[in-house]
Design an enzyme around this catalytic site. Structure first.
Site, mmCIF file in Angstrom:
data_model
loop_
_atom_site.group_PDB
_atom_site.id
_atom_site.type_symbol
_atom_site.label_atom_id
_atom_site.label_comp_id
_atom_site.label_asym_id
_atom_site.label_seq_id
_atom_site.Cartn_x
_atom_site.Cartn_y
_atom_site.Cartn_z
ATOM 1 N N HIS A 1 0.731 -1.196 -0.081
ATOM 2 C CA HIS A 1 0.179 0.109 -0.148
ATOM 3 C C HIS A 1 0.776 1.110 0.019
ATOM 4 O O HIS A 1 0.494 2.304 -0.141
ATOM 5 C CB HIS A 1 -1.029 0.158 1.200
ATOM 6 C CG HIS A 1 -2.099 -1.064 1.201
ATOM 7 N ND1 HIS A 1 -3.306 -0.790 0.879
ATOM 8 C CD2 HIS A 1 -1.781 -2.234 1.218
ATOM 9 C CE1 HIS A 1 -4.120 -1.939 0.922
ATOM 10 N NE2 HIS A 1 -3.059 -2.999 1.246
ATOM 11 N N ASP B 1 3.800 9.268 -0.638
ATOM 12 C CA ASP B 1 2.473 8.543 -0.433
ATOM 13 C C ASP B 1 2.111 7.383 -1.249
ATOM 14 O O ASP B 1 2.453 7.922 -2.821
ATOM 15 C CB ASP B 1 1.392 9.499 -0.203
ATOM 16 C CG ASP B 1 0.176 9.367 0.591
ATOM 17 O OD1 ASP B 1 0.149 7.938 1.108
ATOM 18 O OD2 ASP B 1 -0.377 10.110 1.219
HETATM 19 C C1 G6P Z 1 -1.123 2.969 6.046
HETATM 20 C C2 G6P Z 1 -0.403 1.662 6.008
HETATM 21 C C3 G6P Z 1 -1.543 0.511 6.490
HETATM 22 C C4 G6P Z 1 -1.789 1.108 7.821
HETATM 23 C C5 G6P Z 1 -2.240 2.428 7.793
HETATM 24 C C6 G6P Z 1 -2.526 2.983 9.229
HETATM 25 O O1 G6P Z 1 -2.130 3.091 5.228
HETATM 26 O O2 G6P Z 1 -0.418 1.182 4.578
HETATM 27 O O3 G6P Z 1 -0.967 -0.873 6.281
HETATM 28 O O4 G6P Z 1 -2.862 0.204 8.359
HETATM 29 O O5 G6P Z 1 -1.280 3.396 7.027
HETATM 30 O O6 G6P Z 1 -1.442 2.861 10.313
HETATM 31 P P1 G6P Z 1 -1.617 1.764 11.324
HETATM 32 O O7 G6P Z 1 0.129 1.726 11.939
HETATM 33 O O8 G6P Z 1 -2.372 2.639 12.643
HETATM 34 O O9 G6P Z 1 -2.141 0.378 11.016
#
Ligand code: G6P
Length: 461
Positions: A154, A358
């Site tokens: 992602h 990003d």
């Molecule tokens: C990004 C990453 C995700 C992640 C999200 C939120 O979008 O690609 O894998 O879940 O951030 O971050 P966190 O550490 O809260 O899961």
């Protein structure tokens, strides 16, 4: 598709209806075709179990694995978010290399691979998400797993120069090559991936479009992720953003919504708003900038630093520009529910999405989906957001250049309705057609076509 679909992601939605585009899409897809969703449990455990915990769900199974406090510190906060995240977001200066981080990351991936190997069948397909699990396919292959292994990253794929900062950078090439299909967000990411294999690993592009690395052959393709545009547009008209924010009749609204992450370019964005306010003439309508930036990954030093920096800049700018009856910058450091976010995005005249790096940035797409097509707001988008490859009708800016961003704000606020509508029409056509359902479908179609090639590469020492 023969066999079951097994989705693996760090987070798995538990308790209540799923929220958020990706989670909703994967949930719907699993509801339709059945399968399993595997992810980390919400709370840490004293001694993580070696087996999954099953959660009740009507049409597919949800399995969680436990993390200890130590795993959380070393695997999640440490290697995933203090090494790999800055590495992939071009912030080598923020990489915090600690031996226990790497050991903790490998231990969690090995443990999960062992647990998955117990339940997986040869004709299953495992779709693994994100940088938390770069080595998972390699660990699964080492355990003899024959199922098809797909990956979707992602976040940006690291460049060759980024990878030079990783002590075990040769392992990284073997990790990625152990998947059968590697899905990336943009064409630029695919180009970085090919360059990494060409320059570091003597990789070779084959005639069928797959990439060869040693004995492994795997497909690399871009699948720009989308949102549930229709659903978001419907949520946006269910509330009144101007009322929620208590805006005055002639007051314009600039909006930014991001996790409080250093990759999002928030200090520069606030400085650019400050510069716009410096140059604003007395006759211009008041434009209030609302930045919603909920906390994230607290405990990682770089995140604590960015919070302090943003508080300082917003304080400085407000001190300079506030009037008796107006505070031009509103900064909210907490989660705001989607039911309010969508109408607020719709009410905004300008959406500011200006990350330094990003993978995609779904807020850019949500801003577009939320707009009133007859009188839409203007999207200002960083050229470093993956979304800029598709959303070229936005005002594309360089997030390092405050003067350019201030100028884009001025231009957006003054843009005639005809031009706003033309730009919005082009943006909306992409956001509504290349939506989350399209993304899931195109990935799964490609995954079906990607034949598993099961020879594991030995890890380099
Ligand atoms: C990004 C990453 C995700 C992640 C999200 C939120 O979008 O690609 O894998 O879940 O951030 O971050 P966190 O550490 O809260 O899961």
């Amino acid at each position: 598709m023969s066999g079951r679909l097994i989705v693996v992601s760090n987070r798995v939605p538990l308790g209540g209806p799923p929220q958020g585009g990706l989670v909703v899409a994967l949930h719907e897809c699993l509801e339709e075709i059945g399968g399993l969703w595997v992810g980390a449990a919400g709370d840490t455990a004293e001694a993580p179990s070696q087996t999954f915990t099953e959660h009740d769900e009507a049409s597919y199974r949800k399995l969680t694995f436990e993390l200890s406090q130590e795993d959380y510190a070393n695997y999640y906060l440490g290697y995933a978010n203090a090494v790999l995240w800055p590495l992939c977001h071009r912030r080598g200066d923020l990489i915090d290399l600690q031996p226990e981080y790497h050991a903790g990351y490998m231990a969690v991936n090995e443990r999960l691979a062992g647990m998955l190997a117990e339940i997986v069948e040869p004709d299953d397909r495992i779709w693994i998400h994100d940088y938390h699990f770069f080595p998972l396919a390699h660990c699964l292959r080492a355990r003899g797993v024959k199922a098809s292994l797909g990956f979707f990253l992602h976040i940006p794929f690291p460049t060759r120069t980024d990878l030079d900062a990783l002590p075990n950078r040769d392992d990284f090439l073997d990790w990625i090559a152990a998947f059968d299909l590697v899905g990336l967000q943009t064409q630029a990411d695919v180009a970085s991936c090919l360059e990494v294999y060409r320059a570091m690993g003597e990789g070779e592009m084959l005639l069928d479009g797959t990439l060869r690395h040693g004995k492994r052959r795997f497909a690399v393709q871009s699948f720009p992720i989308g949102i549930d545009a229709q659903g978001f547009a419907e949520t946006a008209v269910r509330g009144n953003g101007r009322e929620i924010l208590n805006l005055r009749p002639a007051e314009k609204l600039l909006i930014g919504i991001d996790r409080l992450d250093y990759s999002k370019g928030l200090p520069n964005r606030m400085r650019a708003v400050g510069q716009y306010l410096d140059e604003r003439s007395e006759n211009d309508p008041r434009a209030t900038f609302l930045q919603i930036a909920p906390p994230t990954r607290e405990g990682v030093e770089a995140y604590d630093d960015i919070r302090a920096e943003l508080e300082r800049i917003s304080g400085q700018e407000n001190g300079k520009h506030s009037d008796l009856d107006w505070t031009p910058i509103r900064y909210i450091h907490q989660m705001v529910p989607r039911e309010s976010l969508a109408p607020i995005l719709r009410a905004a005249n300008v959406g500011l999405v200006t990350p330094m790096a990003d993978g995609m940035n779904l807020v850019a797409k949500e801003f577009v989906a939320a707009q009133d097509a007859g009188d839409p707001g203007v999207l200002i988008l960083s050229r470093f957001a993956g979304a800029a490859e598709q959303l070229s009708e936005a005002l594309i800016v360089n997030p390092f250049d405050m003067a350019e961003m201030a100028d884009a704000i001025r231009r957006a606020l003054a843009m005639p309705q005809t031009e706003r509508r033309q730009r919005h029409e082009a943006l909306a056509s992409s956001v509504f057609s290349e939506n989350i359902g399209h993304w899931t479908q195109t990935y799964l179609d490609a995954f079906r076509r990607a034949a598993p090639s099961v020879t594991p590469m030995p890890l380099s020492a």
